[in-house]
Write an enzyme that holds these catalytic residues in place. Sequence first.
Site, PDB file in Angstrom:
ATOM      1  N   GLN A 143       3.074   4.899  14.619  1.00 16.07           N
ATOM      2  CA  GLN A 143       3.625   5.719  13.541  1.00 16.07           C
ATOM      3  C   GLN A 143       4.778   6.562  14.026  1.00 16.07           C
ATOM      4  O   GLN A 143       5.743   6.800  13.306  1.00 16.07           O
ATOM      5  CB  GLN A 143       2.543   6.624  12.936  1.00 16.07           C
ATOM      6  N   HIS A 155       8.449   5.381  13.691  1.00 14.89           N
ATOM      7  CA  HIS A 155       9.115   5.245  12.388  1.00 14.89           C
ATOM      8  C   HIS A 155      10.358   6.120  12.288  1.00 14.89           C
ATOM      9  O   HIS A 155      11.396   5.689  11.807  1.00 14.89           O
ATOM     10  CB  HIS A 155       8.156   5.580  11.245  1.00 14.89           C
ATOM     11  N   GLU A 201      -1.642  10.149   5.163  1.00 12.36           N
ATOM     12  CA  GLU A 201      -1.266   8.857   4.576  1.00 12.36           C
ATOM     13  C   GLU A 201      -2.160   7.760   5.167  1.00 12.36           C
ATOM     14  O   GLU A 201      -2.786   6.996   4.436  1.00 12.36           O
ATOM     15  CB  GLU A 201       0.206   8.570   4.913  1.00 12.36           C
ATOM     16  N   HIS A 202      -2.207   7.695   6.502  1.00 10.77           N
ATOM     17  CA  HIS A 202      -3.073   6.740   7.197  1.00 10.77           C
ATOM     18  C   HIS A 202      -4.142   7.510   7.960  1.00 10.77           C
ATOM     19  O   HIS A 202      -3.826   8.464   8.661  1.00 10.77           O
ATOM     20  CB  HIS A 202      -2.281   5.920   8.227  1.00 10.77           C
ATOM     21  N   ASP A 241      -0.152  -2.435   7.650  1.00 11.56           N
ATOM     22  CA  ASP A 241       1.291  -2.449   7.400  1.00 11.56           C
ATOM     23  C   ASP A 241       1.781  -3.848   7.059  1.00 11.56           C
ATOM     24  O   ASP A 241       2.773  -4.007   6.347  1.00 11.56           O
ATOM     25  CB  ASP A 241       2.045  -1.971   8.644  1.00 11.56           C
ATOM     26  N   HIS A 287      -3.480  16.265 -40.988  1.00 10.87           N
ATOM     27  CA  HIS A 287      -4.394  15.419 -40.217  1.00 10.87           C
ATOM     28  C   HIS A 287      -5.692  15.214 -41.001  1.00 10.87           C
ATOM     29  O   HIS A 287      -6.244  14.122 -41.051  1.00 10.87           O
ATOM     30  CB  HIS A 287      -4.716  16.070 -38.866  1.00 10.87           C
TER      31      HIS A 287
END
Lengths: 427, 427
Positions: free
Chosen positions: B255, B258, B322-323, B356, B415
């Site tokens: 990670q 990235h 996230e992960h 991934d 209504h």
Amino acid sequence: MEKVLNPDKSTWETLLKRPTQTVADIEKIVNEIFSEVKTKGDSAVLKYTQLFDGITPDTILVSGEEINQAVKSVSSELKEAIDLAKANITTFHAAQKTEQVSVETTNGVTCWQEKRPIQKVGLYIPGGSAPLFSTILMLAVPATIAGCKEIMLCTPPDKNGEINPAILYTAKLCGIAKIYKIGGIQAIAAMTFGTETVPSVYKIFGPGNQYVTVAKQLATKYNVAIDMPAGPSELLVYADDTANPAFVASDLLSQAEHGPDSQVILVSTSEKMIAETEKEVVKQLEQLPRKEIATQAIENSKLILINSEKEALEMINEYAPEHFIVISENEDYFVTNIQNAGSVFIGNYTPESAGDYASGTNHTLPTNGYAKQYSGVNLDSFLRSMTFQKITETGIKNIGSAIEIMAEAEGLQAHKNAVSLRLKSLK
Amino acid sequence: MEKVLNPDKSTWETLLKRPTQTVADIEKIVNEIFSEVKTKGDSAVLKYTQLFDGITPDTILVSGEEINQAVKSVSSELKEAIDLAKANITTFHAAQKTEQVSVETTNGVTCWQEKRPIQKVGLYIPGGSAPLFSTILMLAVPATIAGCKEIMLCTPPDKNGEINPAILYTAKLCGIAKIYKIGGIQAIAAMTFGTETVPSVYKIFGPGNQYVTVAKQLATKYNVAIDMPAGPSELLVYADDTANPAFVASDLLSQAEHGPDSQVILVSTSEKMIAETEKEVVKQLEQLPRKEIATQAIENSKLILINSEKEALEMINEYAPEHFIVISENEDYFVTNIQNAGSVFIGNYTPESAGDYASGTNHTLPTNGYAKQYSGVNLDSFLRSMTFQKITETGIKNIGSAIEIMAEAEGLQAHKNAVSLRLKSLK
């Protein structure tokens, strides 16, 4: 109502344009209030409550005593009606529960998807002329079924610092423990940042005027999600000669009374239906208490004669109405092929107001053409899909090489390495 | 990596803060490009392509010839890897299909919920150092299973006006008919407004740098939906002594490579695991081609020793990674109780890079704490839930009175009237 006969397709975009709103000048005040609530908490909330609602309530949190009083003052007739609506809404939303989805995609590679509730949600219920206790049912019932841990509610106090009893009764019935006397921008800001009294939430639901709408949009910049972008209410009716024009007119008017910026449209292949509905609208409008509002909305609205059902369907999909009523011999054609609508009402005995209150469907729906990409509120609005995976030694041997090749091709060597190390250990 | 030992709960908020981003100055340029693309279409797109990508491509639309060339130039090894990944992603996402939910909530009142595809979707695939063809699989596969009618793709050209062959190959494999050589802000603007060449879409998916992220946020102001707000990638690993520290280090680094703003965190109850993982990180880092990027990300990152599994779980739910990788004797405890995470990876042989690329789960996941309220991309991201209802004469008799009472109590006479007219006609 403007009557439009067989409009050419090139004119549709202009024809179907919603009444516009300008939000630029609202954004400034919303930004100001957000930054003040963020830094000053409760004292800023109280300041703006005094400014906009004309009252400084003794406490922001509604007391048990106030709730008990409210429960006593709601008529048993209304309580029974709310109970019936709640039962239907519960039945329909509970049926939306889904099971875990689990697949072994490759031998040794198990992937699954599970839904888990959003832990903290905030519901906003506007005050003003109509106390929308029905919206509490529409939001709190699915939130409870989803299993949200903290469900709180903000609603503005009236001039006496009080909340409408029907709102308090419904909130209590739905098991909402914390109800705050806060309205408008300051309520959305309080739920976004939290204050000494009000906890922050992960997602905010509920309708509101354009100030609330802009505030909800701003909240999304601060790690809060919202149900959907909101706009004025709208209804499109498709009716052929099997429809009862008095019923159609009553449906058009039921949306028109929401606000002067509401929009209602009748599309028909029958000149007769258009003429008769128009007559009925004029007649029924006279008797409405909210006649003034409805008249303004009706001025924005259109009766459209169209050549064929096919063309009608195309136009309806292009408009993407929040509410779509279809009363037609060929209702199946429309039901099967409608792509863009929030909720669909079928036949002479399915008024839109049934879905607003008691049939079981949700009335929080995408407006302003958003039915093209948004769902209405449903059980999933209170859940998140999470994925899980567990890979065995066999599994990583089966897919490891594909991962290595793809990671290498994307230039991500460390991604490859995480697999290579494991494969090496198994040699 | 910063080492933190048994941090007091009062420090968690600061400890778990993501590296901040400022977007205010980006907003101005994004606004400018949006308004130019809106009014000038293709010519504005070409102007900014020249400015940012340094090239004016002959055509914006990728030709069939270019695609055929690309298909030839991708190695059969890579093609096979992509095929395997596509098969697993297809299996997992096809399993997410749901049936119509239909309930008769009250005798004569039938409500149902159906999912229909978003008709027009746009996928954005960044260019730059890593050609993310894997993301095409993650977006185009579920879009196709959902039945989206128009699926288009924008990706920036390189200095020679070309697109990476693996991107073109994968797009063709997924059946994407229209691929445009447009990147960055101008791509998002083109998909939002449409140009002479590029059609507008209802929802935009895909990752990007902070310019693309801000552009996607702005797109939501113009009746376009987006997959989710995006931020830098992140990973949290919980590992006890049953974990292999070399594996853990490789995951943290996968990670970290990235981007310099990526964040990786190890939480453990074992001092030994923390020490050994740290050693492995230092060792493995040396060999990475993207060492410089990974080193910067590692500087943002933390090794956290914690007192108990219970406290670890609480911290992980607060961070909402996230992960989330869990390698623990008590993995079930974490799997059952994790509330806030994008995707969960379980055990020593489940590297994050499996998800991934090739296990079948989706890699487009909520970052920046958004796992608290957002799902990762899944089949439903390409569908909308629509509700339908059909009420019979008996049905309206059964719920009509409840609707009348509630509408009256909300002050919405029209209504009520829509129901009263119908009930009267049945007397």
